[in-house]
Write a protein that holds these residues in place. Structure first.
Motif, PDB file in Angstrom:
ATOM      1  N   ALA A 352       0.829  -1.161  -0.006  1.00  0.00           N
ATOM      2  CA  ALA A 352      -0.003  -0.036   0.050  1.00  0.00           C
ATOM      3  C   ALA A 352       0.842   1.425   0.037  1.00  0.00           C
ATOM      4  N   THR A 353       1.874   1.372   0.728  1.00  0.00           N
ATOM      5  CA  THR A 353       2.737   2.444   0.705  1.00  0.00           C
ATOM      6  C   THR A 353       3.653   2.662  -0.362  1.00  0.00           C
ATOM      7  N   ALA A 354       3.926   1.412  -1.090  1.00  0.00           N
ATOM      8  CA  ALA A 354       4.728   1.540  -2.388  1.00  0.00           C
ATOM      9  C   ALA A 354       3.832   2.181  -3.410  1.00  0.00           C
ATOM     10  N   THR A 355       2.505   1.471  -3.358  1.00  0.00           N
ATOM     11  CA  THR A 355       1.529   2.427  -4.358  1.00  0.00           C
ATOM     12  C   THR A 355       1.361   3.978  -4.305  1.00  0.00           C
ATOM     13  N   ARG A 356       1.266   4.300  -2.996  1.00  0.00           N
ATOM     14  CA  ARG A 356       1.188   5.537  -2.806  1.00  0.00           C
ATOM     15  C   ARG A 356       2.521   6.449  -3.187  1.00  0.00           C
ATOM     16  N   ASP A 357       3.574   5.836  -3.060  1.00  0.00           N
ATOM     17  CA  ASP A 357       4.815   6.302  -3.180  1.00  0.00           C
ATOM     18  C   ASP A 357       4.915   6.893  -4.659  1.00  0.00           C
ATOM     19  N   LEU A 358       4.497   5.769  -5.498  1.00  0.00           N
ATOM     20  CA  LEU A 358       4.761   5.924  -7.024  1.00  0.00           C
ATOM     21  C   LEU A 358       3.566   6.775  -7.317  1.00  0.00           C
ATOM     22  N   SER A 359       2.519   6.679  -7.050  1.00  0.00           N
ATOM     23  CA  SER A 359       1.192   7.999  -7.305  1.00  0.00           C
ATOM     24  C   SER A 359       1.781   9.257  -6.980  1.00  0.00           C
TER      25      SER A 359
END
Length: 393
Positions: A352-359
């Motif tokens: 979830a954090t990785a997805t937010r980082d990339l977004s």
């Protein structure tokens, strides 16, 4: 040495190592090499070599050279460790850990290209070879280190399966190595007037061939022979006066031409003493190496410009780590693009954090995206760079 039969190898010729070459036949290629060198100089002067950019360029070139000279011998080094070792040698901040054999290789490369006022001597070459094998082991085999080979068995370059080996080359017997190296080093260290002011690029070609023909060590001869190329080029009066020795490194080009490289060496070691074809081939690789350095300079500038563009962006440490990974991979070098899963593995972040980082990186203009949903992939937004869609379904 037995010369009763027709010599198979050049060192069996009683006139060896009295190499000769056709200066007129090489004139065009030598002029092209010198012109390419001038173009490289012009590019370096045009960008002004801002300190930060110069450091980044030097780092990238040294990293690529270290990886390439090892890869030619079939050795795959850890890129991050090579980068850490180079950064530490350059005195740059944030250098991480690296293995002793990687540090040894980087040390050899730097010593070869920077310690130009000291004559090359046997003790130095032995230290270089020992630095490549700090544990005295090559693969799974213990080898002689820090000394010229002394075993009685023939020193051969072979390929193929056990029982079906193909002998590509046999070097002079170990008993002759010390004397042969004395002769080689006397020539290499001779003042220009004693060697008829041989052009520096031609001197590098001859030196590499001569050293590889002797093959003085049990292992590491290829890497050391390429370090001798670097030393000879760095000592070229024009390259030295410009201070661009590090930008004329050859290993990356030789790696791309690995089979042709071995074929050219083998032909020069098994033919006569006329080495015109070898020198011609070497000149063409030097021209390609200069062109490759121009590309590396351009890539380093684009990386620097990326960070300048995002000087005020609010990247967290995880995002910076992944961005640097993408930048280090270069144009099209990160196959399949970045994904949340890859970012998670690089940084240890949750999915979830990785997805937010990339977004967030996409929102800040640091990344480009392609695909939708779970198939979304990301590439770094650097002008002129291309997306590599390998592995993308």
């Amino acid at each position: 040495m037995n010369t009763a039969q027709k010599p198979r190898y050049t060192w069996q010729n009683p006139e060896w190592p009295r190499y000769h070459y056709d200066v007129q036949a090489l004139a065009t290629s030598l002029a092209q090499a010198r012109h390419k060198l001038e173009q490289l100089e012009i590019k370096l002067r045009a960008i002004g070599l801002v300190q930060g950019d110069a450091d980044a360029m030097a780092r990238d070139i040294w990293v690529q050279e270290a990886l390439a000279t090892a890869a030619i011998e079939g050795q795959q080094l850890d890129t991050d460790q090579v980068r850490s070792s180079v950064m530490r040698k350059l005195g740059l901040a944030n250098a991480g850990i690296s293995a002793r054999h990687i540090d040894g290789l980087v040390e050899v490369m730097f010593d070869a290209s920077h310690d130009l006022d000291t004559q090359l001597h046997a003790e130095q070459l032995c230290r270089w070879q020992a630095a490549l094998f700090p544990h005295g082991i090559s693969g799974m085999q213990r080898i002689q280190t820090g000394q010229f080979r002394s075993f009685e068995d023939a020193m051969q370059i072979v390929s193929g399966k056990i029982g079906k080996e193909i002998v590509h080359y046999r070097a002079p017997d170990s008993a002759h190595v010390a004397a042969l190296m004395d002769n080689f080093l006397a020539w290499f260290n001779a003042p220009p007037e004693q060697t008829h002011h041989i052009d520096g690029i031609l001197r590098a070609a001859i030196a590499h061939l001569w050293f590889e023909t002797i093959h003085p060590f049990e292992d590491g001869n290829g890497r050391l022979g390429r370090a001798i190329i670097d030393r000879a080029l760095a000592q070229d009066s024009h390259i030295r006066s410009l201070g661009i020795a590090g930008f004329t490194a050859m290993s990356r080009t030789l790696l791309h031409q690995r089979k042709a490289y071995y074929d050219a060496l083998n032909a020069a070691q098994t033919g006569g003493l006329d080495i015109t074809p070898w020198v011609e081939w070497f000149l063409q690789q030097f021209i390609a190496a200069c062109a490759g350095s121009e590309d590396t300079i351009q890539q380093a500038l684009r990386k620097s410009q990326f960070w300048i563009k995002h000087a005020h962006s609010n990247f967290n440490p995880r995002q910076r780590k992944t961005l640097q990974k993408l930048l280090d991979a270069g144009d099209g070098g990160f196959a399949g693009g970045m994904s949340a899963e890859k970012h998670s593995k690089i940084t240890g972040a949750s999915k979830a954090t990785a997805t937010r980082d990339l977004s967030d990186l996409l929102r800040q203009g640091a990344l480009l995206s392609y695909g939708v949903g779970k198939a979304t992939k990301y590439a770094i937004d650097v002008e002129g760079w291309h997306l590599d869609l390998r592995g993308v379904g």
